[in-house]
Design a protein around this motif. Structure first.
Motif, PDB file in Angstrom:
ATOM      1  N   ARG A   1      40.329  52.148  39.613  1.00  0.00           N
ATOM      2  CA  ARG A   1      41.156  51.143  38.940  1.00  0.00           C
ATOM      3  C   ARG A   1      41.073  49.844  39.745  1.00  0.00           C
ATOM      4  O   ARG A   1      41.444  49.815  40.906  1.00  0.00           O
TER       5      ARG A   1
ATOM      6  N   ASP B   1      41.671  45.602  40.333  1.00  0.00           N
ATOM      7  CA  ASP B   1      42.494  44.433  40.023  1.00  0.00           C
ATOM      8  C   ASP B   1      41.643  43.337  39.397  1.00  0.00           C
ATOM      9  O   ASP B   1      42.123  42.549  38.586  1.00  0.00           O
TER      10      ASP B   1
ATOM     11  N   GLY C   1      41.086  45.575  35.116  1.00  0.00           N
ATOM     12  CA  GLY C   1      41.908  44.464  35.566  1.00  0.00           C
ATOM     13  C   GLY C   1      41.440  43.173  34.924  1.00  0.00           C
ATOM     14  O   GLY C   1      40.952  43.149  33.793  1.00  0.00           O
ATOM     15  N   SER C   2      41.579  42.062  35.640  1.00  0.00           N
ATOM     16  CA  SER C   2      41.018  40.803  35.159  1.00  0.00           C
ATOM     17  C   SER C   2      39.500  40.871  35.272  1.00  0.00           C
ATOM     18  O   SER C   2      38.964  41.546  36.148  1.00  0.00           O
TER      19      SER C   2
ATOM     20  N   ALA D   1      43.661  44.928  47.588  1.00  0.00           N
ATOM     21  CA  ALA D   1      43.163  44.492  46.287  1.00  0.00           C
ATOM     22  C   ALA D   1      41.815  45.161  46.045  1.00  0.00           C
ATOM     23  O   ALA D   1      41.033  45.343  46.974  1.00  0.00           O
TER      24      ALA D   1
END
Length: 479
Positions: free
Chosen positions: A171, A173, A195-196, A148
């Protein structure tokens, strides 16, 4: 309402807040929130393997202090130092005291591939032009690994102020951002890298000024804007929206625009155009005319352009009206720029990226890569409020000054024929009900996005189904 501020504003506020606090307190607040977010993502900290990608700035310091906190809870933490001689000294000492270790980038691949979580602290909010080759190589390994990825404040390599991505970028998560959102976290293409997003309060709200770069409406904000009829209301007091849309080739555009308008809060819908039979067959309550916009009867706002084909005469006639006008689809191509600029009543233009590119005379890729800049430029060039459609919709007030509204309630399933026609009718109805162009565009996009989610529910959806879900979206914002 969610707000996002430019880097210069954030840094100025941080300096002011740091002057009031003990040395290092602000970074400790950030590190504590960052470590808590990582722990939540991991579920269990003890025995987990955490890798830190550490650059030379305070962003790397946040990562090191957070790594120290995770190490004290039993995680195996390894910091990859991209600039060993310039790593944050206090953070590095804290990590080592907690039992963490360090490696050089050349020995990092095994660490990254074996990690359960990678913390991206390479570049902070000052990054502008993508990652340098050594950092890009590490980001490529991370992308290929199973860990992650948590970004510190902002994914490294994206532009915090504009949402643009020039070159390689991490990138994530999850992005843990501090004090306030940054525009790049809310605007594509950078938003796709974030991501979030989790916002950690570090006390910055005490010193941030009143002028954000971006705002994002939330349920309560939209609920406060939506028109609600009172006891004295009738269909005319609630507002009448005119729809000049459709053609022999595209009658469905008229039907869909009327569908959106009927669910948008106005009391009545007048339709003008060649698709009157199709509109009446689907919506018998529509007031249909074949005598042109000037002879259609009184309206409080017009929507012109969806499926209009080459009907430049109708577009030109609508632009002379002294009521708010929404221009969409073919109307954007047919409208005379000088006529738009000369209007005294509000104008709302609703292009997608391809239409915006044609209006600006640039390639579509330029609009997609620099959405914030382009929506402001369009609003300034046409002296109109501009709603730039996309996975994140942007709404810039006439002239391009002030905070841009950003909306992300939609779903990728909304990328379907006719979806934009429904949005045009919905936003036009809100104009007729009395909302100004910025609020009508923003609230319309918000409800349209929610309706798309409800209608799709994870599966393909048609535009008529999106229109049918607007009532559910409307009710949901007031719950």
């Amino acid at each position: 309402m969610r707000t996002a501020y430019r880097v210069e504003t954030v840094r100025r506020a941080e300096r002011e807040l740091m002057a009031r606090l003990p040395e290092g307190a602000l970074m400790q607040r950030a590190a504590a929130g960052l470590a808590a977010a990582c722990a939540d993502l991991l579920g269990r900290v003890y025995g987990r393997r955490v890798a830190l990608l550490v650059g030379s700035g305070d962003n790397g310091g946040d990562a090191l202090y957070a790594g120290a906190r995770l190490a004290r809870r039993g995680a195996g933490v390894t910091a990859v130092l991209l600039a060993p001689g310039r790593a944050h000294a206090g953070g590095l000492a804290a990590l080592r005291r907690a039992g963490g270790r360090t490696v050089a980038p050349e020995g990092a691949e095994g660490v990254l591939r074996g990690a359960d979580l990678v913390l991206d602290g390479i570049v902070g909010i000052g990054g502008k032009s993508g990652l340098r080759p050594d950092a890009a190589a590490l980001a490529a390994v991370v992308a290929d690994a199973r860990a992650a990825v948590v970004a510190v404040d902002l994914p490294s390599g994206v532009d915090a102020d504009t949402g643009e991505v020039h070159g390689s970028a991490v990138r994530a998560d999850l992005t843990v951002t501090f004090g306030t959102h940054k525009p790049g976290l809310l605007v594509d293409p950078a938003r796709e890298y974030a991501g979030s997003v989790r916002l950690v309060d570090i006390g910055l709200g005490e010193v941030l000024p009143a002028g954000p770069e971006l705002t994002a409406l939330q349920h309560a904000d939209v609920a406060a804007l939506l028109p609600v009829p009172g006891g004295a209301s009738d269909k005319y007091r609630r507002g009448v929206v005119g729809i000049a849309a459709g053609s022999a080739r595209y009658p469905g555009a008229a039907v869909l625009a009327v569908a959106g308008a009927l669910r948008g809060g106005a009391g009545a819908v007048r339709y003008v155009g060649p698709a009157g039979d199709a509109v009446i067959a689907r919506f018998p309550g529509t007031l249909v005319s074949d005598r042109g916009p000037r002879q259609a009867g009184r309206v409080q706002a017009w929507v012109v352009g969806p499926g209009a084909g080459d009907d430049a005469k109708t577009v030109a006639e609508v632009l002379t009206a002294d009521v708010p006008v929404l221009i969409d689809a073919d109307g954007l191509r047919l409208a005379d720029a000088d006529a738009v600029r000369a209007r005294k009543a509000p104008t709302l233009m609703t292009p997608h990226a391809g239409e915006a590119a044609a209006l600006l005379g640039v390639a579509r890729e330029e609009v997609e890569g620099a959405r914030l800049r382009c929506v402001r430029e369009l609003a300034a060039r046409y002296r109109a409020t501009v709603l730039l459609k996309g996975s994140t919709t942007l709404v810039a007030d006439a002239g391009g000054e002030g905070a841009v509204r950003v909306n992300a309630t939609g779903t990728a399933w909304l990328a379907t024929a006719g979806s934009g026609d429904v949005l045009s009718g919905l936003a036009g109805s809100l104009l007729a009900a009395g909302l100004d162009a910025l609020d009508a565009g923003s609230a319309g996009a918000y409800l349209h996005g929610l309706a798309g989610r409800f209608a799709a529910d994870g599966a393909p959806v048609g535009a008529h189904e999106v229109a049918g879900a607007i009532q559910q979206a409307w009710r949901s914002v007031g719950e």
